[in-house]
Design a protein around this motif. Structure first.
Motif, PDB file in Angstrom:
ATOM      1  N   ALA A   1      78.398  71.103  26.305  1.00  0.00           N
ATOM      2  CA  ALA A   1      78.848  72.062  27.038  1.00  0.00           C
ATOM      3  C   ALA A   1      80.003  72.915  26.351  1.00  0.00           C
ATOM      4  CB  ALA A   1      79.615  71.567  28.423  1.00  0.00           C
ATOM      5  N   PRO A   2      79.281  73.890  25.329  1.00  0.00           N
ATOM      6  CA  PRO A   2      80.064  74.832  24.500  1.00  0.00           C
ATOM      7  C   PRO A   2      81.299  75.250  25.006  1.00  0.00           C
ATOM      8  CG  PRO A   2      77.821  74.985  24.091  1.00  0.00           C
ATOM      9  CD  PRO A   2      77.899  74.252  25.384  1.00  0.00           C
ATOM     10  N   SER A   3      82.351  75.227  24.527  1.00  0.00           N
ATOM     11  CA  SER A   3      83.510  75.789  24.812  1.00  0.00           C
ATOM     12  C   SER A   3      83.358  77.354  24.697  1.00  0.00           C
ATOM     13  CB  SER A   3      85.003  75.184  24.245  1.00  0.00           C
ATOM     14  OG  SER A   3      84.730  75.686  22.745  1.00  0.00           O
ATOM     15  N   VAL A   4      84.183  78.147  25.256  1.00  0.00           N
ATOM     16  CA  VAL A   4      84.405  79.297  25.054  1.00  0.00           C
ATOM     17  C   VAL A   4      84.389  79.851  23.826  1.00  0.00           C
ATOM     18  CG1 VAL A   4      85.622  81.875  25.313  1.00  0.00           C
ATOM     19  CG2 VAL A   4      85.316  79.899  27.427  1.00  0.00           C
ATOM     20  N   ASP A   5      85.459  79.229  22.917  1.00  0.00           N
ATOM     21  CA  ASP A   5      85.379  79.490  21.510  1.00  0.00           C
ATOM     22  C   ASP A   5      84.223  79.106  20.628  1.00  0.00           C
ATOM     23  OD1 ASP A   5      87.943  80.482  21.605  1.00  0.00           O
ATOM     24  OD2 ASP A   5      88.972  78.411  21.231  1.00  0.00           O
ATOM     25  N   GLU A   6      83.652  77.971  20.947  1.00  0.00           N
ATOM     26  CA  GLU A   6      82.190  77.613  20.202  1.00  0.00           C
ATOM     27  C   GLU A   6      81.250  78.618  20.709  1.00  0.00           C
ATOM     28  OE1 GLU A   6      83.027  72.775  20.227  1.00  0.00           O
ATOM     29  OE2 GLU A   6      82.205  73.825  21.857  1.00  0.00           O
ATOM     30  N   ALA A   7      81.176  79.100  21.837  1.00  0.00           N
ATOM     31  CA  ALA A   7      80.102  80.095  22.239  1.00  0.00           C
ATOM     32  C   ALA A   7      80.158  81.537  21.488  1.00  0.00           C
ATOM     33  CB  ALA A   7      80.476  80.264  23.710  1.00  0.00           C
ATOM     34  N   ARG A   8      81.578  81.920  21.318  1.00  0.00           N
ATOM     35  CA  ARG A   8      81.878  83.012  20.531  1.00  0.00           C
ATOM     36  C   ARG A   8      81.372  82.731  19.161  1.00  0.00           C
ATOM     37  NH1 ARG A   8      86.453  84.132  23.373  1.00  0.00           N
ATOM     38  NH2 ARG A   8      86.017  85.608  25.135  1.00  0.00           N
ATOM     39  N   ASP A   9      81.776  81.522  18.536  1.00  0.00           N
ATOM     40  CA  ASP A   9      81.298  81.431  17.349  1.00  0.00           C
ATOM     41  C   ASP A   9      79.708  81.440  16.914  1.00  0.00           C
ATOM     42  OD1 ASP A   9      83.972  81.023  16.355  1.00  0.00           O
ATOM     43  OD2 ASP A   9      83.694  78.602  16.232  1.00  0.00           O
ATOM     44  N   VAL A  10      79.047  80.937  18.005  1.00  0.00           N
ATOM     45  CA  VAL A  10      77.482  80.723  17.910  1.00  0.00           C
ATOM     46  C   VAL A  10      77.163  82.677  18.075  1.00  0.00           C
ATOM     47  CG1 VAL A  10      75.569  80.465  19.242  1.00  0.00           C
ATOM     48  CG2 VAL A  10      77.054  78.887  19.050  1.00  0.00           C
ATOM     49  N   PHE A  11      77.525  83.363  18.922  1.00  0.00           N
ATOM     50  CA  PHE A  11      77.123  84.668  18.816  1.00  0.00           C
ATOM     51  C   PHE A  11      77.562  85.363  17.460  1.00  0.00           C
ATOM     52  CE2 PHE A  11      76.807  84.245  23.371  1.00  0.00           C
ATOM     53  CZ  PHE A  11      75.559  84.721  23.516  1.00  0.00           C
ATOM     54  N   GLY A  12      79.158  84.940  17.046  1.00  0.00           N
ATOM     55  CA  GLY A  12      79.281  85.577  15.780  1.00  0.00           C
ATOM     56  C   GLY A  12      78.293  85.108  14.524  1.00  0.00           C
ATOM     57  N   ALA A  13      77.994  84.058  14.654  1.00  0.00           N
ATOM     58  CA  ALA A  13      77.128  83.738  13.384  1.00  0.00           C
ATOM     59  C   ALA A  13      75.776  84.173  13.576  1.00  0.00           C
ATOM     60  CB  ALA A  13      76.758  82.004  13.616  1.00  0.00           C
ATOM     61  N   ARG A  14      75.329  84.530  14.836  1.00  0.00           N
ATOM     62  CA  ARG A  14      74.126  85.600  15.050  1.00  0.00           C
ATOM     63  C   ARG A  14      74.178  86.568  14.413  1.00  0.00           C
ATOM     64  NH1 ARG A  14      70.469  83.673  19.998  1.00  0.00           N
ATOM     65  NH2 ARG A  14      69.315  85.216  18.867  1.00  0.00           N
ATOM     66  N   ARG A  15      75.458  87.161  14.765  1.00  0.00           N
ATOM     67  CA  ARG A  15      75.727  88.492  14.192  1.00  0.00           C
ATOM     68  C   ARG A  15      75.791  88.568  12.873  1.00  0.00           C
ATOM     69  NH1 ARG A  15      78.740  89.807  19.091  1.00  0.00           N
ATOM     70  NH2 ARG A  15      80.346  88.294  18.159  1.00  0.00           N
ATOM     71  N   LEU A  16      76.243  87.755  12.214  1.00  0.00           N
ATOM     72  CA  LEU A  16      76.026  87.838  10.740  1.00  0.00           C
ATOM     73  C   LEU A  16      74.668  87.750  10.259  1.00  0.00           C
ATOM     74  CD1 LEU A  16      78.868  85.382   9.314  1.00  0.00           C
ATOM     75  CD2 LEU A  16      79.234  87.984   9.800  1.00  0.00           C
ATOM     76  N   LEU A  17      73.745  86.641  10.828  1.00  0.00           N
ATOM     77  CA  LEU A  17      72.879  86.353  10.189  1.00  0.00           C
ATOM     78  C   LEU A  17      71.460  87.654  10.642  1.00  0.00           C
ATOM     79  CD1 LEU A  17      72.094  82.398  10.826  1.00  0.00           C
ATOM     80  CD2 LEU A  17      72.037  83.777   8.315  1.00  0.00           C
ATOM     81  N   GLU A  18      71.426  87.626  11.739  1.00  0.00           N
ATOM     82  CA  GLU A  18      70.113  88.416  12.315  1.00  0.00           C
ATOM     83  C   GLU A  18      70.086  89.796  11.891  1.00  0.00           C
ATOM     84  OE1 GLU A  18      68.473  87.109  15.659  1.00  0.00           O
ATOM     85  OE2 GLU A  18      69.642  85.953  16.174  1.00  0.00           O
ATOM     86  N   PRO A  19      71.180  90.870  11.792  1.00  0.00           N
ATOM     87  CA  PRO A  19      70.957  92.112  11.389  1.00  0.00           C
ATOM     88  C   PRO A  19      70.831  92.162   9.915  1.00  0.00           C
ATOM     89  CG  PRO A  19      73.037  91.765  12.626  1.00  0.00           C
ATOM     90  CD  PRO A  19      72.577  90.411  12.410  1.00  0.00           C
ATOM     91  N   ALA A  20      71.552  91.171   9.129  1.00  0.00           N
ATOM     92  CA  ALA A  20      71.014  91.134   7.719  1.00  0.00           C
ATOM     93  C   ALA A  20      69.645  90.699   7.445  1.00  0.00           C
ATOM     94  CB  ALA A  20      72.019  90.088   7.158  1.00  0.00           C
ATOM     95  N   LEU A  21      69.107  89.852   8.319  1.00  0.00           N
ATOM     96  CA  LEU A  21      67.789  89.321   8.267  1.00  0.00           C
ATOM     97  C   LEU A  21      66.764  90.494   8.394  1.00  0.00           C
ATOM     98  CD1 LEU A  21      66.552  86.238   8.140  1.00  0.00           C
ATOM     99  CD2 LEU A  21      66.013  86.646  10.661  1.00  0.00           C
ATOM    100  N   LEU A  22      67.196  91.405   9.086  1.00  0.00           N
ATOM    101  CA  LEU A  22      66.125  92.468   9.380  1.00  0.00           C
ATOM    102  C   LEU A  22      65.822  93.352   8.136  1.00  0.00           C
ATOM    103  CD1 LEU A  22      67.373  93.514  12.596  1.00  0.00           C
ATOM    104  CD2 LEU A  22      65.205  92.635  12.203  1.00  0.00           C
TER     105      LEU A  22
END
Lengths: 245, 245
Positions: free
Chosen positions: B88-109
């Motif tokens: 049950a990810p905490s709010v901080d952990e949830a933010r980190d997940v989105f943060g990581a995706r924001r790093l990876l995915e646009p660059a991936l494109l």
DNA sequence: GTAGACTCGATTGTCGACAATATGCTAGCG
DNA sequence: CGCTAGCATATTGTCGACAATCGAGTCTAC
């Protein structure tokens, strides 16, 4: 996968001095990782559960869970019914590692340039200084270790714990790759490139920092001999029927 | 960490119909993951080794290794001597997940726009179509699953196996987070935003695609109620001694 | 001399049993 | 009547033993 067996008939572990006091799981993990990234355990060496258990003064099952963890982090590869071996990333895998870092790290710098405090910058500078010292002393192991830690420091400043973990794994893998593919003579590590990145961060120059980072990673990667010399099947094709496929 | 215990007294697994035929490890893993991301196993539920073992017709030890793997992927959290729980990810952990995706995915494109073949684009379009159908049918589970798979498709086109794995993990975690923090009524999933990204990719418009991706991720994240309501320790501080620390 | 089958040793995979631990409940006490 | 201590139970953690598997080396047949 292409495990590169260390040439003289699967060199196994030589038993360490008898430090037979039960080590907690975390310590076992740390010590194996340390041994791998400082290449006291070169890629391809088999990690025999029973021997490790004896060395650390624990039972096989505990070693087993540690090995499983290492396998998940791709520092070791396990062949079913055959055992665990220190990973020997193939050329493709090595490229993927650098590719992943090229995605993460430049993007990471956005947050770093935004959030880095004076304190952070000082820490970075101190680190670069340590690196310089290690290079002056020609301490290859310290160079490799510190070089990796620099990047982790950046991730820490960016403040995303998950990304930090990812980079830790990528960093360890990079060490392994350097050991495997580096022309063993030259240090193949950044000549002061880290310093330049810190400069850019201090100036809040995201653009410049990112470019330097990409250049830096490219530089490290291209200093390796990432050509598929040891990929068995393809080589046979190429050797005996070159050009025709 | 802040495990959110499902309210009515730790609901445990209810034994499934007796499908007691030994399942291989991979299958057990898949089925548990499936159950988690389709929220048949809601965050916080305890995963009791013995019961799972009975359900899958295997011994505890096999379940144990699967749980360890899931723990490494952060889909479950294990409390020493207490057991494994669906994360049950905490709010901080949830933010980190989105943060990581924001790093990876646009660059991936970048790689995607470079390398996508006509075939790839067709596959993407087909996928978007499926998503539309699921949305029309109001099949919430299918929507969530397909929505995640779209991003994996992109990683596959980019051709970096390592990054693909990372995104797989991030994607599963995102599912968990959506379940946890979504206002349960609205679908909270992209209204056709995927289609726009495909358009940009087809036009080889890296810039546009990246921007859409960032917007897309932001959109998903902001549709969640990521405010720390349930973060135990800090809340207590704040509730009983506000302002003073 | 070489290819193939076989045996043997070493190592891992799996299981069942037992010990350790946390939690909820009960009873006893203030 | 509330609270603490201790007990009972459910669940995990650990261990040792045994079975399964693989690779190497050997032996035989041709």
């Amino acid at each position: 996968m292409a495990i590169v067996q260390t040439s003289p008939g699967r060199r196994a572990l030589t038993k360490k001095s008898a430090a037979v006091e039960a080590a907690p799981e975390g310590e076992i993990y740390e010590r194996i990782v340390g041994a791998i990234i400082e290449h006291r355990l070169p890629p391809g060496t088999q990690l025999i559960e029973e021997k490790l258990a004896a060395v650390f003064g624990v039972t096989r099952s505990r070693v087993r869970t540690v090995l499983a963890r290492l396998a998940h982090e791709k520092l070791v590869t396990v062949h079913r019914n055959r055992g665990a071996f220190v990973a020997a990333p193939s050329v493709d895998e090595a490229r993927d590692v650098f590719g992943a870092r090229r995605l993460l790290e430049p993007a990471l710098l956005e947050q770093v340039t935004e959030r880095a405090t004076a304190r952070d910058i000082a820490a970075l500078r101190a680190h670069v200084k340590k690196e310089r010292a290690a290079r002056a002393a020609n301490d290859r192991q310290a160079i490799i270790r510190l070089s990796g830690e620099f990047h982790l420091l950046l991730a820490q400043i960016a403040g995303n714990a998950l990304v930090l973990e990812m980079l830790k794994e990528l960093s360890s893998l990079t060490c392994l790759i350097i050991i495997l593919y580096d022309a063993p003579a030259l240090p193949a590590c950044p000549h002061e490139e880290h310093g330049g990145i810190v400069d850019a961060i201090e100036k809040r120059d995201l653009r410049g920092a990112s470019e330097l980072m990409v250049k830096h990673l490219d530089h490290v990667e291209s200093s390796l001999r990432l050509v598929s010399e040891q990929s068995a099947e393809i080589d046979l094709q190429e050797v005996f029927a070159p050009g025709l496929r």
